[in-house]
Scaffold this motif. Structure first.
Motif, PDB file in Angstrom:
ATOM      1  N   TRP A  29       0.765  -1.080  -0.020  1.00 35.25           N
ATOM      2  CA  TRP A  29       0.099   0.059   0.041  1.00 35.25           C
ATOM      3  C   TRP A  29       0.902   1.284   0.065  1.00 35.25           C
ATOM      4  CZ3 TRP A  29      -0.030   3.608   3.751  1.00 35.25           C
ATOM      5  CH2 TRP A  29       0.692   3.270   4.903  1.00 35.25           C
ATOM      6  N   LYS A  30       1.995   1.221   0.589  1.00 32.88           N
ATOM      7  CA  LYS A  30       2.889   2.622   0.665  1.00 32.88           C
ATOM      8  C   LYS A  30       3.262   2.791  -0.939  1.00 32.88           C
ATOM      9  CE  LYS A  30       4.177   2.105   5.608  1.00 32.88           C
ATOM     10  NZ  LYS A  30       5.661   1.503   6.184  1.00 32.88           N
ATOM     11  N   LYS A  31       3.825   1.882  -1.299  1.00 33.01           N
ATOM     12  CA  LYS A  31       4.425   2.049  -2.749  1.00 33.01           C
ATOM     13  C   LYS A  31       3.197   2.484  -3.675  1.00 33.01           C
ATOM     14  CE  LYS A  31       6.000  -1.167  -6.527  1.00 33.01           C
ATOM     15  NZ  LYS A  31       6.279  -2.200  -6.860  1.00 33.01           N
ATOM     16  N   ALA A  32       2.017   1.733  -3.474  1.00 31.43           N
ATOM     17  CA  ALA A  32       1.057   2.236  -4.426  1.00 31.43           C
ATOM     18  C   ALA A  32       0.649   3.615  -4.156  1.00 31.43           C
ATOM     19  CB  ALA A  32      -0.194   1.227  -4.036  1.00 31.43           C
ATOM     20  N   TYR A  33       0.673   4.121  -2.794  1.00 30.33           N
ATOM     21  CA  TYR A  33       0.222   5.305  -2.557  1.00 30.33           C
ATOM     22  C   TYR A  33       0.999   6.480  -3.122  1.00 30.33           C
ATOM     23  CZ  TYR A  33      -0.727   9.335   0.061  1.00 30.33           C
ATOM     24  OH  TYR A  33      -0.744  10.885   0.442  1.00 30.33           O
ATOM     25  N   PHE A  34       2.449   6.200  -3.047  1.00 34.80           N
ATOM     26  CA  PHE A  34       3.282   6.980  -3.848  1.00 34.80           C
ATOM     27  C   PHE A  34       3.420   6.949  -5.195  1.00 34.80           C
ATOM     28  CE2 PHE A  34       5.159   6.902   0.480  1.00 34.80           C
ATOM     29  CZ  PHE A  34       5.337   8.338   0.803  1.00 34.80           C
ATOM     30  N   ILE A  35       2.819   5.892  -5.914  1.00 33.36           N
ATOM     31  CA  ILE A  35       2.757   5.931  -6.978  1.00 33.36           C
ATOM     32  C   ILE A  35       1.620   6.650  -7.680  1.00 33.36           C
ATOM     33  CG2 ILE A  35       2.298   4.352  -9.301  1.00 33.36           C
ATOM     34  CD1 ILE A  35       4.261   2.286  -7.758  1.00 33.36           C
ATOM     35  N   MET A  36       0.686   6.494  -6.876  1.00 39.17           N
ATOM     36  CA  MET A  36      -0.753   7.329  -7.255  1.00 39.17           C
ATOM     37  C   MET A  36      -0.445   8.888  -7.152  1.00 39.17           C
ATOM     38  SD  MET A  36      -3.914   5.048  -5.965  1.00 39.17           S
ATOM     39  CE  MET A  36      -3.573   3.433  -5.176  1.00 39.17           C
ATOM     40  N   LEU A  37       0.281   9.225  -6.041  1.00 40.77           N
ATOM     41  CA  LEU A  37       0.699  10.645  -5.869  1.00 40.77           C
ATOM     42  C   LEU A  37       1.845  11.113  -7.291  1.00 40.77           C
ATOM     43  CD1 LEU A  37       1.779  10.980  -2.046  1.00 40.77           C
ATOM     44  CD2 LEU A  37      -0.305  11.854  -3.533  1.00 40.77           C
ATOM     45  N   GLY A  38       2.193  10.136  -7.621  1.00 42.94           N
ATOM     46  CA  GLY A  38       3.167  10.599  -8.694  1.00 42.94           C
ATOM     47  C   GLY A  38       2.355  10.720  -9.861  1.00 42.94           C
ATOM     48  N   THR A  39       0.991  10.045 -10.107  1.00 37.02           N
ATOM     49  CA  THR A  39       0.095  10.258 -11.186  1.00 37.02           C
ATOM     50  C   THR A  39      -0.245  11.766 -11.252  1.00 37.02           C
ATOM     51  OG1 THR A  39      -1.922   9.643 -10.025  1.00 37.02           O
ATOM     52  CG2 THR A  39      -0.586   8.021 -11.316  1.00 37.02           C
ATOM     53  N   MET A  40      -0.121  12.517 -10.112  1.00 36.69           N
ATOM     54  CA  MET A  40      -0.564  14.000 -10.080  1.00 36.69           C
ATOM     55  C   MET A  40       0.233  14.793 -11.279  1.00 36.69           C
ATOM     56  SD  MET A  40      -2.848  14.264  -7.937  1.00 36.69           S
ATOM     57  CE  MET A  40      -3.321  12.846  -7.130  1.00 36.69           C
ATOM     58  N   LEU A  41       1.526  14.185 -11.754  1.00 38.09           N
ATOM     59  CA  LEU A  41       2.244  14.731 -12.701  1.00 38.09           C
ATOM     60  C   LEU A  41       1.542  15.050 -14.158  1.00 38.09           C
ATOM     61  CD1 LEU A  41       5.541  13.140 -12.094  1.00 38.09           C
ATOM     62  CD2 LEU A  41       5.003  15.581 -11.793  1.00 38.09           C
ATOM     63  N   VAL A  42       0.274  14.398 -14.190  1.00 41.28           N
ATOM     64  CA  VAL A  42      -0.642  14.420 -15.275  1.00 41.28           C
ATOM     65  C   VAL A  42      -1.060  15.911 -15.456  1.00 41.28           C
ATOM     66  CG1 VAL A  42      -2.752  13.791 -14.269  1.00 41.28           C
ATOM     67  CG2 VAL A  42      -2.469  13.273 -16.618  1.00 41.28           C
ATOM     68  N   ASP A  43      -1.087  16.576 -14.304  1.00 37.79           N
ATOM     69  CA  ASP A  43      -1.485  17.975 -14.594  1.00 37.79           C
ATOM     70  C   ASP A  43      -0.426  18.815 -15.270  1.00 37.79           C
ATOM     71  OD1 ASP A  43      -4.019  17.956 -13.748  1.00 37.79           O
ATOM     72  OD2 ASP A  43      -3.558  18.188 -11.455  1.00 37.79           O
ATOM     73  N   ALA A  44       0.596  18.270 -15.488  1.00 37.79           N
ATOM     74  CA  ALA A  44       1.618  19.310 -16.023  1.00 37.79           C
ATOM     75  C   ALA A  44       1.016  19.741 -17.458  1.00 37.79           C
ATOM     76  CB  ALA A  44       2.893  18.317 -16.318  1.00 37.79           C
TER      77      ALA A  44
END
Length: 109
Positions: A29-44
């Motif tokens: 779950w920790k790895k998954a959470y940080f990967i999902m936070l990384g998907t915020m880069l889609v807002d670039a």
């Protein structure tokens, strides 16, 4: 009352993915959470528009990485295992969050 919409928006972007990570990817779950936070880069892709942020504009089908075609690709990621699936969940939830944000705007929040 002007603060409600941003609070809901950022809660859905940053806190709720933790719940999703724990429910769907409990083992990592920790790895998954940080990967999902990384998907915020889609807002670039917001950097390509003028103005960069417009509160009365829906991101969905306006910005290149928020188009229906892109969302279709994010959906296809769900059919893979591991990191691609986590990315797909993160990106789809990001799109849902942006859609909810625009609906709140339409409701006067």
């Amino acid at each position: 009352m002007d603060y409600i919409r941003p609070v809901i928006h950022y809660f859905l972007h940053f806190c709720f993915p933790l719940v999703l990570a724990y429910i769907f990817f409990r083992k990592d779950w920790k790895k998954a959470y940080f990967i999902m936070l990384g998907t915020m880069l889609v807002d670039a892709d917001h950097l390509l528009s003028t103005p960069i942020f417009a509160p009365d504009r829906s991101s969905i089908n306006f910005h290149p990485l928020h188009t229906y075609w892109a969302i279709g690709i994010y959906f296809l990621l769900l059919f893979f295992r591991g990191v691609p699936r986590i990315i797909g969940v993160g990106l789809l939830f990001h799109m849902l969050t942006d859609w909810i944000d625009f609906q709140l705007h339409n409701l006067g929040f």
